[in-house]
Scaffold this active site. Structure first.
Site, short mmCIF file in Angstrom:
data_model
loop_
_atom_site.label_atom_id
_atom_site.label_comp_id
_atom_site.label_asym_id
_atom_site.label_seq_id
_atom_site.Cartn_x
_atom_site.Cartn_y
_atom_site.Cartn_z
N ARG A 112 0.85 -1.18 0.00
CA ARG A 112 0.00 0.00 0.00
C ARG A 112 0.89 1.24 0.00
O ARG A 112 1.90 1.27 0.70
CB ARG A 112 -0.93 0.04 1.23
CG ARG A 112 -2.12 -0.90 1.17
CD ARG A 112 -3.12 -0.52 0.08
NE ARG A 112 -4.26 -1.43 -0.02
CZ ARG A 112 -4.31 -2.51 -0.81
NH1 ARG A 112 -3.30 -2.80 -1.58
NH2 ARG A 112 -5.39 -3.26 -0.83
N ASP A 158 4.23 -0.37 -6.99
CA ASP A 158 2.98 -0.66 -7.69
C ASP A 158 1.84 0.10 -7.03
O ASP A 158 0.71 0.06 -7.49
CB ASP A 158 2.71 -2.18 -7.64
CG ASP A 158 1.47 -2.58 -8.42
OD1 ASP A 158 1.36 -2.16 -9.59
OD2 ASP A 158 0.60 -3.29 -7.86
N GLU A 197 -2.54 7.57 -4.91
CA GLU A 197 -2.94 6.90 -6.16
C GLU A 197 -4.42 7.04 -6.49
O GLU A 197 -4.81 6.90 -7.65
CB GLU A 197 -2.57 5.41 -6.10
CG GLU A 197 -3.40 4.57 -5.13
CD GLU A 197 -3.03 3.08 -5.18
OE1 GLU A 197 -1.85 2.75 -5.09
OE2 GLU A 197 -3.96 2.27 -5.32
N HIS A 243 -0.86 -0.21 -9.72
CA HIS A 243 -1.60 -1.16 -8.88
C HIS A 243 -2.11 -2.35 -9.70
O HIS A 243 -3.32 -2.59 -9.80
CB HIS A 243 -2.77 -0.45 -8.16
CG HIS A 243 -3.10 -1.10 -6.85
ND1 HIS A 243 -3.35 -0.39 -5.71
CD2 HIS A 243 -3.23 -2.40 -6.50
CE1 HIS A 243 -3.63 -1.22 -4.71
NE2 HIS A 243 -3.56 -2.46 -5.18
N GLN A 244 -1.16 -3.06 -10.30
CA GLN A 244 -1.54 -4.17 -11.17
C GLN A 244 -1.00 -5.51 -10.69
O GLN A 244 -1.14 -6.52 -11.38
CB GLN A 244 -1.05 -3.91 -12.60
CG GLN A 244 0.48 -3.98 -12.74
CD GLN A 244 0.95 -3.87 -14.18
OE1 GLN A 244 1.06 -2.76 -14.70
NE2 GLN A 244 1.22 -4.99 -14.83
N PHE A 266 -1.96 -7.60 -8.63
CA PHE A 266 -2.98 -8.65 -8.45
C PHE A 266 -3.53 -9.16 -9.78
O PHE A 266 -4.30 -10.11 -9.82
CB PHE A 266 -4.17 -8.09 -7.63
CG PHE A 266 -4.97 -7.08 -8.41
CD1 PHE A 266 -4.53 -5.79 -8.59
CD2 PHE A 266 -6.16 -7.46 -9.01
CE1 PHE A 266 -5.24 -4.87 -9.35
CE2 PHE A 266 -6.90 -6.55 -9.78
CZ PHE A 266 -6.43 -5.25 -9.94
P1 NAI Z 1 -1.43 -11.36 5.08
O1 NAI Z 1 -2.42 -10.92 6.10
O2 NAI Z 1 -1.33 -12.80 4.73
O3 NAI Z 1 0.04 -10.88 5.55
C1 NAI Z 1 0.29 -9.63 6.11
C2 NAI Z 1 1.41 -9.81 7.13
O4 NAI Z 1 1.74 -8.53 7.66
C3 NAI Z 1 0.99 -10.70 8.31
O5 NAI Z 1 1.97 -11.69 8.53
C4 NAI Z 1 0.90 -9.74 9.46
O6 NAI Z 1 1.23 -10.34 10.72
C5 NAI Z 1 1.93 -8.69 9.06
N1 NAI Z 1 1.78 -7.45 9.79
C6 NAI Z 1 0.64 -6.88 10.27
N2 NAI Z 1 0.94 -5.76 10.94
C7 NAI Z 1 2.28 -5.62 10.88
C8 NAI Z 1 3.19 -4.65 11.40
N3 NAI Z 1 2.75 -3.62 12.13
N4 NAI Z 1 4.50 -4.82 11.15
C9 NAI Z 1 4.94 -5.88 10.42
N5 NAI Z 1 4.13 -6.83 9.92
C10 NAI Z 1 2.83 -6.69 10.15
O7 NAI Z 1 -1.71 -10.46 3.81
P2 NAI Z 1 -1.24 -10.72 2.32
O8 NAI Z 1 -2.30 -11.45 1.59
O9 NAI Z 1 0.15 -11.25 2.32
O10 NAI Z 1 -1.25 -9.22 1.74
C11 NAI Z 1 -0.32 -8.25 2.20
C12 NAI Z 1 -0.69 -6.89 1.65
O11 NAI Z 1 -0.49 -6.88 0.24
C13 NAI Z 1 -2.18 -6.51 1.81
O12 NAI Z 1 -2.42 -5.95 3.08
C14 NAI Z 1 -2.39 -5.52 0.71
O13 NAI Z 1 -2.18 -4.23 1.22
C15 NAI Z 1 -1.29 -5.84 -0.29
N6 NAI Z 1 -1.85 -6.30 -1.59
C16 NAI Z 1 -1.51 -5.62 -2.72
C17 NAI Z 1 -2.00 -6.00 -3.96
C18 NAI Z 1 -1.62 -5.31 -5.24
O14 NAI Z 1 -2.24 -5.57 -6.28
N7 NAI Z 1 -0.62 -4.44 -5.26
C19 NAI Z 1 -2.94 -7.13 -4.06
C20 NAI Z 1 -3.17 -7.83 -2.81
C21 NAI Z 1 -2.65 -7.40 -1.62
#
Ligand code: NAI
Length: 331
Positions: free
Chosen positions: A234, A258, A263, A295-296, A298
């Site tokens: 993000r 990304d 954005e 933001h692509q 995904f």
């Molecule tokens: P997830 O929930 O499996 O992993 C997130 C990790 O971050 C977890 O292990 C969690 O414990 C950790 N975390 C939470 N708070 C934290 C902190 N304060 N400090 C350090 N680590 C912390 O989520 P996933 O599926 O891996 O997605 C991660 C991020 O990727 C999403 O939150 C989203 O923002 C982003 N994303 C971006 C996309 C894109 O197209 N650019 C598409 C999908 C997700």
């Protein structure tokens, strides 16, 4: 059930319609972003379906709740754009897509890293112009380098595994440590250690109050000179102005993003015929060692199919009064 689908693009419309064939919900496709001004377009819709740059704050939720909306379904994993406290107060359920190909994002992060390090986009632009010069295209081997992964959840752990395959040393920082990360060969460290020792840092944690500007002038100043930063998570995780200064001074060796803090007013639309007034992004794209995509990460067949199927399943479950398995917990 009648559902308003905000921020609809052509691919949303066709793929969501296909996913909806069996369920038969009445989908109202709206190209605009959801804002307090456009919320009225969802009048009469029990469900509202949104995307990452829709604004689902308290004011918008109040309008939606007043109009009878009981479910907000975001077509994303991240839900920082939804005021979950306000939704709970107003009795509006919020669901997301917890599980969709995390490989899509992890693989894209690797692609961005390779592209920025090995100047692939620059090289391609040059050869199109008949310029086969190598000056300015030198990168570094990833093999043997230390890669820091902030957030070792679904996406971060896949990214880590790929980097281990490249022969990198992988260190991780997470608020919640998982044994699997160490079992695969990663090593957990404190954030300060990660920032000071990594040659490459990739962000994979959610955006929340604890992580906003987790990369700011302070952290950038502690990095090794020339560190490459990748952000597919993000935009708000990085203080963009501070990153720009670090690029200017050479402290940051490369930036591949990304996602971008501002954005919402830029991404997912063609602005090529307009004057872009955001000087920060314009400055960023002017650096030779910066890559920006809109933001692509995904955006793969597998991920989109899963996003649409889960969203329709959530709307159906809500209609039948069943448990919402992808409900965002009310804390
Ligand atoms: P997830 O929930 O499996 O992993 C997130 C990790 O971050 C977890 O292990 C969690 O414990 C950790 N975390 C939470 N708070 C934290 C902190 N304060 N400090 C350090 N680590 C912390 O989520 P996933 O599926 O891996 O997605 C991660 C991020 O990727 C999403 O939150 C989203 O923002 C982003 N994303 C971006 C996309 C894109 O197209 N650019 C598409 C999908 C997700």
């Amino acid at each position: 059930m009648r559902a308003a689908v905000f921020s609809t693009r052509r691919y949303d419309q066709s793929l969501l319609a296909r996913a909806n064939e069996a369920a038969g919900h009445e989908l109202v496709f709206i190209q605009d972003r959801l804002t307090v001004e456009t919320a009225a377009l969802a009048a009469g819709c029990r469900a509202v379906c949104v995307f990452v740059n829709d604004n689902v704050d308290a004011a918008v939720l109040e309008v939606l709740a007043r109009q009878g909306t009981g479910l907000v379904a975001t077509r994303s994993t991240g839900y920082n754009h939804v005021d979950c406290e306000a939704a709970a107060r107003l009795g509006v359920e919020v669901v997301r897509v917890t599980d969709y190909s995390p490989h899509s994002v992890a693989e894209f992060a690797v692609g961005l890293l390779l592209a920025v390090n090995r100047k692939i986009a620059r090289a391609s632009a040059r050869t199109r112009e008949g310029n086969f010069e190598l000056d300015g295209l030198m990168g570094f081997d990833l093999h043997g380098k230390t890669v820091g992964v902030i957030g070792t959840g679904k996406i971060g752990s896949i990214f880590a595994r790929i980097m281990l395959g490249f022969g990198c040393t992988v260190i991780g920082y997470d608020a919640f440590r998982r044994p699997e990360f160490e079992q695969m060969g990663g090593r957990y460290v404190e954030l300060a250690t990660l920032v000071e020792t990594a040659d490459v840092i990739s962000l994979h944690c959610p955006l929340n109050d604890d992580t906003r500007h987790i990369i700011d002038a302070g952290t950038l100043g502690k990095m090794k000179k020339g560190t490459v930063l990748v952000n597919t998570s993000r935009g708000g995780l990085v203080d963009t102005e501070a990153a720009t200064q670090a690029l200017k001074s050479g402290q940051l060796g490369g930036l591949a993003i990304d996602v971008y803090e501002q954005e919402a007013s830029l991404f997912f639309q063609d602005l090529s015929s307009t004057i872009i007034t955001d000087d920060v992004i314009q400055r960023l794209v002017s650096f030779p060692n910066v890559i920006v995509t809109g933001h692509q990460a995904f955006f793969t067949v597998e991920a989109i199919g899963q996003i649409m199927a889960t969203t329709i399943a959530s709307i159906s479950a809500f209609e039948r009064g069943e448990e919402l398995v992808n409900r965002i917990p009310r804390d």
